[in-house]
Design a protein around this motif. Structure first.
Motif, PDB file in Angstrom:
ATOM      1  N   LEU A 102       0.669  -1.150   0.047  1.00  0.00           N
ATOM      2  CA  LEU A 102       0.020  -0.051   0.061  1.00  0.00           C
ATOM      3  C   LEU A 102       0.991   1.349   0.017  1.00  0.00           C
ATOM      4  O   LEU A 102       2.110   1.207   0.320  1.00  0.00           O
ATOM      5  N   ARG A 103       0.198   2.231  -0.172  1.00  0.00           N
ATOM      6  CA  ARG A 103       1.016   3.623  -0.314  1.00  0.00           C
ATOM      7  C   ARG A 103       0.211   4.707   0.305  1.00  0.00           C
ATOM      8  O   ARG A 103      -0.933   4.747   0.238  1.00  0.00           O
ATOM      9  N   VAL A 104       0.857   5.655   1.267  1.00  0.00           N
ATOM     10  CA  VAL A 104       0.275   6.450   1.806  1.00  0.00           C
ATOM     11  C   VAL A 104       0.884   8.033   1.517  1.00  0.00           C
ATOM     12  O   VAL A 104       2.150   8.012   1.380  1.00  0.00           O
ATOM     13  N   PHE A 105       0.228   8.732   1.062  1.00  0.00           N
ATOM     14  CA  PHE A 105       0.938  10.250   0.570  1.00  0.00           C
ATOM     15  C   PHE A 105       0.860  11.354   1.549  1.00  0.00           C
ATOM     16  O   PHE A 105       0.026  11.578   2.581  1.00  0.00           O
ATOM     17  N   ASP A 106       1.890  12.132   1.404  1.00  0.00           N
ATOM     18  CA  ASP A 106       2.016  13.580   2.249  1.00  0.00           C
ATOM     19  C   ASP A 106       2.059  13.171   3.752  1.00  0.00           C
ATOM     20  O   ASP A 106       1.216  13.850   4.389  1.00  0.00           O
ATOM     21  N   VAL A 107       2.599  12.437   4.196  1.00  0.00           N
ATOM     22  CA  VAL A 107       3.058  12.055   5.697  1.00  0.00           C
ATOM     23  C   VAL A 107       3.798  13.020   6.408  1.00  0.00           C
ATOM     24  O   VAL A 107       4.845  13.169   5.831  1.00  0.00           O
ATOM     25  N   PRO A 108       3.697  13.645   7.195  1.00  0.00           N
ATOM     26  CA  PRO A 108       4.183  14.731   8.053  1.00  0.00           C
ATOM     27  C   PRO A 108       5.445  13.866   8.661  1.00  0.00           C
ATOM     28  O   PRO A 108       5.300  12.998   9.378  1.00  0.00           O
ATOM     29  N   ILE A 109       6.834  14.421   8.337  1.00  0.00           N
ATOM     30  CA  ILE A 109       7.822  13.976   9.090  1.00  0.00           C
ATOM     31  C   ILE A 109       8.761  15.049   9.468  1.00  0.00           C
ATOM     32  O   ILE A 109       9.067  15.978   8.811  1.00  0.00           O
ATOM     33  N   GLN A 110       9.296  14.888  10.805  1.00  0.00           N
ATOM     34  CA  GLN A 110      10.167  15.840  11.296  1.00  0.00           C
ATOM     35  C   GLN A 110      11.305  15.059  11.843  1.00  0.00           C
ATOM     36  O   GLN A 110      11.415  13.973  12.595  1.00  0.00           O
ATOM     37  N   PHE A 111      12.763  15.361  11.322  1.00  0.00           N
ATOM     38  CA  PHE A 111      13.890  14.373  11.665  1.00  0.00           C
ATOM     39  C   PHE A 111      14.572  15.168  13.136  1.00  0.00           C
ATOM     40  O   PHE A 111      14.311  16.174  13.420  1.00  0.00           O
ATOM     41  N   ALA A 112      15.199  14.187  13.932  1.00  0.00           N
ATOM     42  CA  ALA A 112      15.636  14.579  15.029  1.00  0.00           C
ATOM     43  C   ALA A 112      16.578  15.720  15.024  1.00  0.00           C
ATOM     44  O   ALA A 112      17.507  15.636  13.949  1.00  0.00           O
ATOM     45  N   GLY A 113      16.562  16.576  15.846  1.00  0.00           N
ATOM     46  CA  GLY A 113      17.428  17.657  15.849  1.00  0.00           C
ATOM     47  C   GLY A 113      16.996  18.918  15.013  1.00  0.00           C
ATOM     48  O   GLY A 113      17.287  20.090  14.885  1.00  0.00           O
ATOM     49  N   GLU A 114      15.600  18.706  14.202  1.00  0.00           N
ATOM     50  CA  GLU A 114      15.148  19.784  13.382  1.00  0.00           C
ATOM     51  C   GLU A 114      13.916  20.424  13.956  1.00  0.00           C
ATOM     52  O   GLU A 114      13.206  19.656  14.676  1.00  0.00           O
ATOM     53  N   THR A 115      13.590  21.546  13.618  1.00  0.00           N
ATOM     54  CA  THR A 115      12.601  22.014  14.162  1.00  0.00           C
ATOM     55  C   THR A 115      11.210  22.235  13.106  1.00  0.00           C
ATOM     56  O   THR A 115       9.881  22.370  13.488  1.00  0.00           O
ATOM     57  N   SER A 116      11.837  21.951  11.872  1.00  0.00           N
ATOM     58  CA  SER A 116      10.852  22.105  10.922  1.00  0.00           C
ATOM     59  C   SER A 116      10.343  20.638  10.394  1.00  0.00           C
ATOM     60  O   SER A 116      10.709  19.654  10.672  1.00  0.00           O
TER      61      SER A 116
END
Length: 306
Positions: A102-116
């Motif tokens: 399956l595929r899911v689109f436009d999933v929010p992701i924030q990497f460790a150490g980042e604020t955006s």
């Protein structure tokens, strides 16, 4: 985490149908630390901490994966299965096992150490455990590069030209541009995998760049295998993306990659590949800084001390 037991892992997978290319602006993430796990047997796995859809998860940084993925359990628990779409994609992993996605689109992701926060598309793999997979090709855009430095345990995203100048100033090893080609079955405009030439036991072979493979591995049809018949190996089990299978471990095999000599334990797989003849794994790549551009690849490698 030196000394931790790591089951040998081969992260590569490829699809048997085409996937549309995502057109996104460059992600705003510019730096995140890597958690590099290592074992007494020489295996290495680079991990990224992130928050996906508002929930923490660990992602394997896997240049051998065709796209980024989330495990089924995580996706189900956090409501992503309900938002996913069925696809015709079928993944074939390193042991030859095939599974639909399956595929899911436009999933929010924030990497460790980042604020955006950015968004990524993910495939949902029913066979993954608790870790997801982060594929560099989902991040890199024209003119930019992902800098993969397992030795310093860091992942950077910056303009390619600036990255090359910075690495050249700070590295004792020369920065070499690597010629690579893609798999013909990936489509005209897709470059999910990058295949380079490396010398294994003195024999040149097409090898996948694969940070998702904990060890460097040869497929059965690698031309170097026939030169290693006098070497004693030991049987082991390897974990691939969707399955497990047998593997043979051969110690002290000479490898030349990016003009640099290594001596490594090599995994020999009973399976073959039409596109590559093995993978340069994280055990070797931990000694290199990779600059993964949108259509270029560079490496600065230091030979390990023995």
């Amino acid at each position: 985490m030196a000394g931790k037991r790591l089951v040998p892992w081969i992260g590569w997978a490829w699809t048997v149908s085409l996937v549309a290319c995502a057109h996104r602006p460059p992600p705003t993430a510019h730096f995140t630390p890597l958690v590099v796990e290592s074992s007494s047997a020489g295996g290495v796995r680079p991990l990224v901490r992130a928050t996906v859809a508002g929930h923490p998860i660990t992602l394997l940084l896997d240049t051998g994966s065709f796209r980024s993925m989330l495990p089924w359990g995580f996706a189900k628990t956090h409501g992503l299965i309900a938002k996913s779409r069925d696809t015709e994609e079928r993944v074939v992993d390193a042991t030859g096992n095939m599974v639909g996605l399956l595929r899911v689109f436009d999933v929010p992701i924030q990497f460790a150490g980042e604020t955006s926060t950015d968004t990524l598309d993910f495939f949902i793999n029913p066979s993954l455990g608790t870790e997801g997979i982060l594929a560099p090709q989902d991040l890199v855009r024209s003119g930019w590069a992902l800098i993969i430095d397992l030795g310093r345990e860091e992942l950077r995203y910056e303009p390619e030209e600036a990255a090359l100048k910075r690495i050249a100033r700070g590295s004792s090893a020369p920065v070499r541009q690597l010629d690579f080609h893609r798999c013909l079955n990936e489509g005209l405009f897709q470059e999910y995998h990058r295949i380079v030439t490396a010398a294994i036991n003195g024999v040149a072979a097409d090898m996948l760049i694969d940070t998702g493979a904990s060890h460097t591995v040869l497929t059965r049809n690698n031309p170097a295998v026939s030169t290693m018949l006098d070497k004693r190996g030991k049987r082991d089990t390897v974990t691939a993306m969707t399955s497990q299978g047998p593997i043979l471990v051969v110690d002290d095999v000479p490898v030349v990659f990016s003009g640099t000599s290594f001596v490594l334990p090599i995994l020999v797989s009973p399976n073959s590949s039409l596109c590559w003849r093995g993978a340069v794994g994280a055990d070797l790549l931990r000694h290199c800084t990779l600059v993964w551009g949108s259509d270029s690849l560079w490496a600065a490698c230091d030979a390990p001390h023995r």
